[in-house]
Motif scaffolding. Sequence first.
Motif, mmCIF file in Angstrom:
data_model
loop_
_atom_site.group_PDB
_atom_site.id
_atom_site.type_symbol
_atom_site.label_atom_id
_atom_site.label_comp_id
_atom_site.label_asym_id
_atom_site.label_seq_id
_atom_site.Cartn_x
_atom_site.Cartn_y
_atom_site.Cartn_z
ATOM 1 N N GLY A 137 -34.434 -46.604 -3.603
ATOM 2 C CA GLY A 137 -34.872 -47.430 -4.518
ATOM 3 C C GLY A 137 -36.369 -47.648 -4.130
ATOM 4 N N GLY A 138 -37.267 -48.126 -5.286
ATOM 5 C CA GLY A 138 -38.781 -48.308 -5.002
ATOM 6 C C GLY A 138 -39.043 -49.343 -5.829
ATOM 7 N N GLY A 139 -40.313 -49.954 -5.241
ATOM 8 C CA GLY A 139 -40.823 -51.023 -6.198
ATOM 9 C C GLY A 139 -40.179 -52.436 -6.263
ATOM 10 N N VAL A 140 -39.155 -52.474 -5.337
ATOM 11 C CA VAL A 140 -38.436 -53.834 -5.365
ATOM 12 C C VAL A 140 -39.124 -55.013 -4.938
ATOM 13 C CG1 VAL A 140 -36.366 -55.025 -4.630
ATOM 14 C CG2 VAL A 140 -36.400 -52.498 -5.125
ATOM 15 N N SER A 141 -39.296 -56.123 -5.934
ATOM 16 C CA SER A 141 -40.056 -57.311 -5.292
ATOM 17 C C SER A 141 -38.937 -58.493 -5.677
ATOM 18 C CB SER A 141 -41.384 -57.345 -6.070
ATOM 19 O OG SER A 141 -41.289 -57.439 -7.319
ATOM 20 N N PHE A 142 -39.095 -59.558 -4.853
ATOM 21 C CA PHE A 142 -38.488 -60.825 -5.064
ATOM 22 C C PHE A 142 -39.223 -61.969 -5.433
ATOM 23 C CE2 PHE A 142 -35.527 -58.029 -2.530
ATOM 24 C CZ PHE A 142 -34.448 -58.115 -3.401
ATOM 25 N N GLN B 129 -36.606 -66.668 -4.731
ATOM 26 C CA GLN B 129 -35.432 -65.855 -4.670
ATOM 27 C C GLN B 129 -35.243 -65.341 -3.106
ATOM 28 O OE1 GLN B 129 -34.910 -62.429 -7.096
ATOM 29 N NE2 GLN B 129 -32.929 -62.483 -7.096
ATOM 30 N N ARG B 130 -36.611 -65.115 -2.600
ATOM 31 C CA ARG B 130 -36.679 -64.844 -0.999
ATOM 32 C C ARG B 130 -36.144 -65.841 -0.250
ATOM 33 N NH1 ARG B 130 -42.907 -62.719 -0.573
ATOM 34 N NH2 ARG B 130 -42.694 -60.977 -1.984
ATOM 35 N N LYS B 131 -36.510 -67.094 -0.531
ATOM 36 C CA LYS B 131 -35.988 -68.091 0.303
ATOM 37 C C LYS B 131 -34.223 -68.363 0.408
ATOM 38 C CE LYS B 131 -39.920 -71.323 -0.252
ATOM 39 N NZ LYS B 131 -40.463 -72.494 -0.777
ATOM 40 N N ARG B 132 -33.779 -67.780 -0.847
ATOM 41 C CA ARG B 132 -32.327 -67.795 -1.081
ATOM 42 C C ARG B 132 -31.821 -66.680 -0.282
ATOM 43 N NH1 ARG B 132 -29.693 -67.430 -6.890
ATOM 44 N NH2 ARG B 132 -30.498 -65.299 -6.630
ATOM 45 N N LEU B 133 -32.224 -65.688 -0.367
ATOM 46 C CA LEU B 133 -31.737 -64.372 0.449
ATOM 47 C C LEU B 133 -31.896 -64.669 1.982
ATOM 48 C CD1 LEU B 133 -30.892 -61.768 0.034
ATOM 49 C CD2 LEU B 133 -33.062 -60.803 -0.091
ATOM 50 N N ALA C 85 -41.119 -60.589 3.081
ATOM 51 C CA ALA C 85 -42.620 -61.014 2.784
ATOM 52 C C ALA C 85 -43.360 -59.769 2.260
ATOM 53 C CB ALA C 85 -43.211 -61.344 4.284
ATOM 54 N N VAL C 86 -42.972 -58.389 2.411
ATOM 55 C CA VAL C 86 -43.582 -57.469 1.530
ATOM 56 C C VAL C 86 -43.409 -57.543 -0.047
ATOM 57 C CG1 VAL C 86 -44.006 -55.069 1.521
ATOM 58 C CG2 VAL C 86 -43.454 -56.149 3.907
ATOM 59 N N SER C 87 -44.636 -57.512 -0.657
ATOM 60 C CA SER C 87 -44.333 -57.452 -2.129
ATOM 61 C C SER C 87 -43.882 -56.342 -3.012
ATOM 62 C CB SER C 87 -45.486 -57.405 -2.720
ATOM 63 O OG SER C 87 -46.436 -56.322 -2.584
ATOM 64 N N SER C 88 -43.783 -55.031 -2.236
ATOM 65 C CA SER C 88 -42.817 -54.235 -2.837
ATOM 66 C C SER C 88 -42.155 -53.503 -1.963
ATOM 67 C CB SER C 88 -43.977 -53.068 -3.243
ATOM 68 O OG SER C 88 -43.390 -51.761 -4.011
#
Length: 276
Positions: free
Chosen positions: A196-201, A205-209, A131-134
């Motif tokens: 890594g850093g600054g990864v967002s979905f 894509q979050r629902k699929r993951l 749920a975190v944006s980054s």
Amino acid sequence: MADRVHPMPAPPPPSSSPPPEHAAAATETTPLHPSFRGARPPSPGTYIIQIPKDQVLRVPPPDRARRYKKLAARPARRRRLRHACCAAFCAALLLLLLAAAFVGAVYLVFRPRAPSFSVASLSIRGLDALAVSSLTPQIDAAVRADNGANKKTGIDYRGGGEVTVSYAGERLAAGPWPAFHQAPRNVTVFSTALAGGGVSFPEEQRKRLAAEQAAGAVPLTVEAIVPVRLRFGKVLRTWTVDVKTRCEVTVNKLAAAAPPANRGCRVKVRPLWWWW
């Protein structure tokens, strides 16, 4: 009856022309064309200089001697240039043939083969809170490099290589590939820390993951680009080329100590594709 007297023709005037017989003789011996007449005597003040024929054809005038030498040297210069080009081409062809023969002999003696790779384990952190944006994921990857196919060829893994882990084309983390030497018939397992850093979905894509985690099958891609150099015996070595490998793995969860299931790795080497 008076007699008639006919007038007599007047005698021809005296001339200096020769008698008829002499005239006929002169006519028979006189040339019919003016070109057969004798050369006219030179006029006063004119001189005739006779030069030998060989000097007329071979010796140029002094003012044109330099130009004559330059023009006469052109054919010889062109022949020398052609001979030099032909000799250089033959030497290059000979060197190429010798190099090809040497490479063929080395290949037949050592029979180099490509190493194989697989992912031994993955330890994932920082991807549990989707749920975190980054996100800032941390992954510890254990990679297995197998050189068992080569009986006489060692592999030097040079510095500057990189290992990356991605999901659905999105890079999660990256880290260095360590430099080491791998002997023939050797298997090496090494660990590398990826960050890594600054990864967002996106939302979809979050629902699929989340659904893939619930099913226990999250597909990940592990890629590596490593500069390597082959070592034949103790003396012969190749130049450095890049080896690219791509492994498709599946983990049951995005958490620590996630055992990966390898679905296959592909190895690509250019430009020395003939190694394998």
